[in-house]
Design a protein around this motif. Structure first.
Motif, PDB file in Angstrom:
ATOM      1  N   LYS A   1       0.822  -1.214   0.000  1.00 35.63           N
ATOM      2  CA  LYS A   1       0.000   0.000   0.000  1.00 35.63           C
ATOM      3  C   LYS A   1       0.856   1.265   0.000  1.00 35.63           C
ATOM      4  CE  LYS A   1      -3.916  -2.127   2.416  1.00 35.63           C
ATOM      5  NZ  LYS A   1      -4.863  -2.015   3.555  1.00 35.63           N
ATOM      6  N   GLY A   2       2.199   1.076   0.036  1.00 38.58           N
ATOM      7  CA  GLY A   2       3.080   2.240  -0.010  1.00 38.58           C
ATOM      8  C   GLY A   2       3.875   2.481   1.251  1.00 38.58           C
ATOM      9  N   PHE A   3       4.093   1.421   2.018  1.00 40.96           N
ATOM     10  CA  PHE A   3       4.858   1.519   3.263  1.00 40.96           C
ATOM     11  C   PHE A   3       6.229   0.868   3.068  1.00 40.96           C
ATOM     12  CE2 PHE A   3       5.767  -0.512   7.541  1.00 40.96           C
ATOM     13  CZ  PHE A   3       6.190   0.659   8.157  1.00 40.96           C
ATOM     14  N   GLU A   4       7.284   1.603   3.371  1.00 41.57           N
ATOM     15  CA  GLU A   4       8.648   1.102   3.229  1.00 41.57           C
ATOM     16  C   GLU A   4       9.372   1.218   4.566  1.00 41.57           C
ATOM     17  OE1 GLU A   4      10.883  -0.981   2.129  1.00 41.57           O
ATOM     18  OE2 GLU A   4      10.439  -0.273   0.094  1.00 41.57           O
ATOM     19  N   ILE A   5      10.392   0.397   4.727  1.00 42.50           N
ATOM     20  CA  ILE A   5      11.232   0.459   5.930  1.00 42.50           C
ATOM     21  C   ILE A   5      12.689   0.555   5.501  1.00 42.50           C
ATOM     22  CG2 ILE A   5      11.980  -0.720   8.033  1.00 42.50           C
ATOM     23  CD1 ILE A   5       9.327  -2.157   8.120  1.00 42.50           C
ATOM     24  N   VAL A   6      13.432   1.417   6.187  1.00 43.78           N
ATOM     25  CA  VAL A   6      14.881   1.487   6.036  1.00 43.78           C
ATOM     26  C   VAL A   6      15.485   1.231   7.412  1.00 43.78           C
ATOM     27  CG1 VAL A   6      16.874   2.883   5.413  1.00 43.78           C
ATOM     28  CG2 VAL A   6      14.717   3.157   4.159  1.00 43.78           C
ATOM     29  N   GLY A   7      16.162   0.104   7.542  1.00 43.21           N
ATOM     30  CA  GLY A   7      16.804  -0.222   8.806  1.00 43.21           C
ATOM     31  C   GLY A   7      18.196   0.365   8.889  1.00 43.21           C
ATOM     32  N   LEU A   8      18.464   1.128   9.959  1.00 43.20           N
ATOM     33  CA  LEU A   8      19.795   1.696  10.200  1.00 43.20           C
ATOM     34  C   LEU A   8      20.372   1.012  11.436  1.00 43.20           C
ATOM     35  CD1 LEU A   8      19.240   5.513   9.538  1.00 43.20           C
ATOM     36  CD2 LEU A   8      19.915   3.716   7.940  1.00 43.20           C
ATOM     37  N   SER A   9      21.351   0.140  11.208  1.00 43.68           N
ATOM     38  CA  SER A   9      21.867  -0.699  12.278  1.00 43.68           C
ATOM     39  C   SER A   9      22.987  -0.016  13.068  1.00 43.68           C
ATOM     40  CB  SER A   9      22.385  -2.016  11.699  1.00 43.68           C
ATOM     41  OG  SER A   9      23.119  -2.721  12.668  1.00 43.68           O
ATOM     42  N   PHE A  10      23.007  -0.316  14.382  1.00 47.35           N
ATOM     43  CA  PHE A  10      24.051   0.169  15.277  1.00 47.35           C
ATOM     44  C   PHE A  10      25.040  -0.953  15.607  1.00 47.35           C
ATOM     45  CE2 PHE A  10      21.345   3.639  15.320  1.00 47.35           C
ATOM     46  CZ  PHE A  10      21.842   4.690  16.076  1.00 47.35           C
ATOM     47  N   ASP A  11      25.173  -1.886  14.679  1.00 51.40           N
ATOM     48  CA  ASP A  11      26.131  -2.970  14.874  1.00 51.40           C
ATOM     49  C   ASP A  11      27.562  -2.467  14.745  1.00 51.40           C
ATOM     50  OD1 ASP A  11      25.142  -5.957  15.070  1.00 51.40           O
ATOM     51  OD2 ASP A  11      23.629  -4.849  13.946  1.00 51.40           O
ATOM     52  N   ARG A  12      28.512  -3.348  15.204  1.00 51.28           N
ATOM     53  CA  ARG A  12      29.936  -3.020  15.120  1.00 51.28           C
ATOM     54  C   ARG A  12      30.647  -3.827  14.044  1.00 51.28           C
ATOM     55  NH1 ARG A  12      30.804  -3.225  21.626  1.00 51.28           N
ATOM     56  NH2 ARG A  12      29.160  -4.762  21.381  1.00 51.28           N
ATOM     57  N   THR A  13      30.123  -5.005  13.750  1.00 53.53           N
ATOM     58  CA  THR A  13      30.745  -5.858  12.742  1.00 53.53           C
ATOM     59  C   THR A  13      29.677  -6.358  11.768  1.00 53.53           C
ATOM     60  OG1 THR A  13      30.550  -7.755  14.225  1.00 53.53           O
ATOM     61  CG2 THR A  13      32.661  -6.594  14.188  1.00 53.53           C
ATOM     62  N   LYS A  14      30.122  -6.693  10.570  1.00 55.21           N
ATOM     63  CA  LYS A  14      29.185  -7.019   9.500  1.00 55.21           C
ATOM     64  C   LYS A  14      28.474  -8.351   9.716  1.00 55.21           C
ATOM     65  CE  LYS A  14      28.952  -7.727   4.477  1.00 55.21           C
ATOM     66  NZ  LYS A  14      29.702  -7.672   3.202  1.00 55.21           N
ATOM     67  N   GLU A  15      29.187  -9.378  10.163  1.00 52.35           N
ATOM     68  CA  GLU A  15      28.627 -10.733  10.191  1.00 52.35           C
ATOM     69  C   GLU A  15      27.356 -10.844  11.029  1.00 52.35           C
ATOM     70  OE1 GLU A  15      31.796  -9.926  10.496  1.00 52.35           O
ATOM     71  OE2 GLU A  15      32.556 -10.762   8.607  1.00 52.35           O
ATOM     72  N   PRO A  16      27.349 -10.411  12.288  1.00 53.26           N
ATOM     73  CA  PRO A  16      26.106 -10.539  13.061  1.00 53.26           C
ATOM     74  C   PRO A  16      24.977  -9.684  12.514  1.00 53.26           C
ATOM     75  CG  PRO A  16      27.777  -9.327  14.289  1.00 53.26           C
ATOM     76  CD  PRO A  16      28.453  -9.912  13.110  1.00 53.26           C
ATOM     77  N   TRP A  17      25.317  -8.540  11.910  1.00 54.13           N
ATOM     78  CA  TRP A  17      24.312  -7.671  11.278  1.00 54.13           C
ATOM     79  C   TRP A  17      23.602  -8.416  10.153  1.00 54.13           C
ATOM     80  CZ3 TRP A  17      25.841  -3.925   6.922  1.00 54.13           C
ATOM     81  CH2 TRP A  17      24.735  -3.182   6.480  1.00 54.13           C
ATOM     82  N   VAL A  18      24.389  -8.978   9.243  1.00 55.48           N
ATOM     83  CA  VAL A  18      23.823  -9.689   8.094  1.00 55.48           C
ATOM     84  C   VAL A  18      23.067 -10.935   8.549  1.00 55.48           C
ATOM     85  CG1 VAL A  18      24.368 -10.914   5.963  1.00 55.48           C
ATOM     86  CG2 VAL A  18      25.597  -8.806   6.534  1.00 55.48           C
ATOM     87  N   GLU A  19      23.606 -11.623   9.539  1.00 51.27           N
ATOM     88  CA  GLU A  19      22.957 -12.836  10.025  1.00 51.27           C
ATOM     89  C   GLU A  19      21.598 -12.520  10.646  1.00 51.27           C
ATOM     90  OE1 GLU A  19      23.836 -16.474  13.205  1.00 51.27           O
ATOM     91  OE2 GLU A  19      25.463 -15.146  12.546  1.00 51.27           O
TER      92      GLU A  19
END
Length: 365
Positions: free
Chosen positions: A285-303
């Protein structure tokens, strides 16, 4: 006896008539199994060591002068507890292994209160630690027991205040009392005019709590100031390392939730099912999300993106609390979010649980 973890939360003690004078002698002696260990007398108001010695032949002793009725504590290296007492001029005797303190009637009563509250705190802390280790599906069944144990903890500390209105003993337990009961109860306690409210330690702690609350209020006002304003652009990388500006997604005709989160954030994980449900219901219906992560390393963020089933846009500079998003949008706790209208104006902040669903239902019908 007072566990160090309790002391950090609640801290030490006080006496019936409060005054600052040229100094009153303190005298501390004790027995301890920690041969050669350092022993300190700590001033709880200044958080400084004012005296020290070592355990020799299983014994130690110290004496000196400090303010009358000052809240002090004895700490022994190798022991995970401290012994609080008021400097009322009467000698104090400590058995480190037995975890006991004796002295004047005031300090004897303080020690009794410390034993009762310490036992209640240990029971609560042990249960809470075990609860955190359980699978999420099993936690709910344990909540009635958790609430009962928490109430025992609250009763232990509240009884100290109820039963000692004519002396300063409650000052030693003020921090934990505040943690349990909150701002309104703290204000009422100080308004009571009880003897402990004039103790320097209690007045100093109240001042620091008021200052902290004022800072938090100012921070919250700064966070909310963005509502009604145009969003502020920033640039971060996606999971493939490609840089993207927030303006690529915001102000382009969709309603956008800018979601501040991190893979290490337990409350974020608990909130995510609400976010994913909203996305599934309103995305078309026109709703989007942009997640801005406060992670320190890439692997746990992507996982986490994969495991938590978050099929929307994800960006991060992997700088933890030094993230550009934290600076621009005054993010000092997560989860947090901004709801931005199709023209790029921020219309709401901190929408969680049913509040997010209600707002989107209002927008999309």
């Amino acid at each position: 006896m007072k566990q160090i973890s309790i002391l950090a939360a609640a801290v030490a003690i006080a006496v019936s008539v409060v005054s600052c004078s040229e100094g009153v002698k303190y005298s501390v002696s004790g027995v301890a199994p920690q041969e050669g260990a350092k022993v300190f007398v700590l001033d709880q108001l200044s958080s400084a060591s004012i005296d020290s010695t070592v355990v020799k032949d299983g014994k130690f002793s110290m004496s000196g002068k400090t303010d009358k009725d000052a809240l002090l504590a004895v700490s022994v290296d190798g022991a995970d507890w401290q012994f609080p007492f008021f400097n009322d001029g009467k000698p104090v005797s400590i058995d480190v292994e037995a975890k006991t303190l004796s002295g004047s009637p005031l300090n004897n009563k303080l020690a009794e209160c410390d034993q009762v509250t310490g036992k209640a705190y240990d029971e609560y802390n042990d249960f809470a630690r075990a609860l955190n280790m359980l699978p999420e599906a099993e936690v709910e069944a344990k909540m009635p027991e958790y609430r009962a144990i928490f109430q025992k903890l609250a009763d232990a500390y509240n009884n100290v205040f109820e039963q000692n209105k004519d002396n300063v003993i409650p000052a030693a337990f003020l921090s934990m009392y505040y943690s349990i009961n909150g701002d309104e109860a703290l204000e009422e306690a100080f308004a009571s005019g009880a003897a402990w409210t004039e103790h320097p330690y209690a007045k100093d702690l109240k001042s620091r709590i008021d200052e902290s609350n004022a800072k938090m209020k100012a921070a919250e006002e700064a966070k909310q100031a963005i509502i009604g304003q145009q969003f502020i652009d920033l640039e971060e990388a996606d999971v493939d390392g490609n840089m993207h500006k927030l303006s690529e997604y915001v102000g382009k005709g969709n309603w956008v939730l800018v979601d501040f989160w991190a893979s290490w954030c337990g409350p974020c994980k608990a909130e995510m099912p609400n976010v994913t449900a909203a996305y599934a219901k309103y995305h078309k219906k026109g709703f989007e999300i942009v997640g801005l992560s406060f992670d320190r390393t890439k692997e746990p963020w992507v996982e986490a993106i994969k495991d938590w089933e978050m099929p929307w846009i994800h960006l991060s500079d992997l700088k933890y609390w030094n993230s550009i998003a934290s600076d621009i949008y005054n993010v000092n706790s997560i989860p947090d979010n901004l709801l931005i209208d199709p023209e790029g104006k921020v219309v709401a902040r901190g929408l969680r649980g049913s509040a997010l669903e209600a707002k989107l239902a209002e927008i999309f019908g």
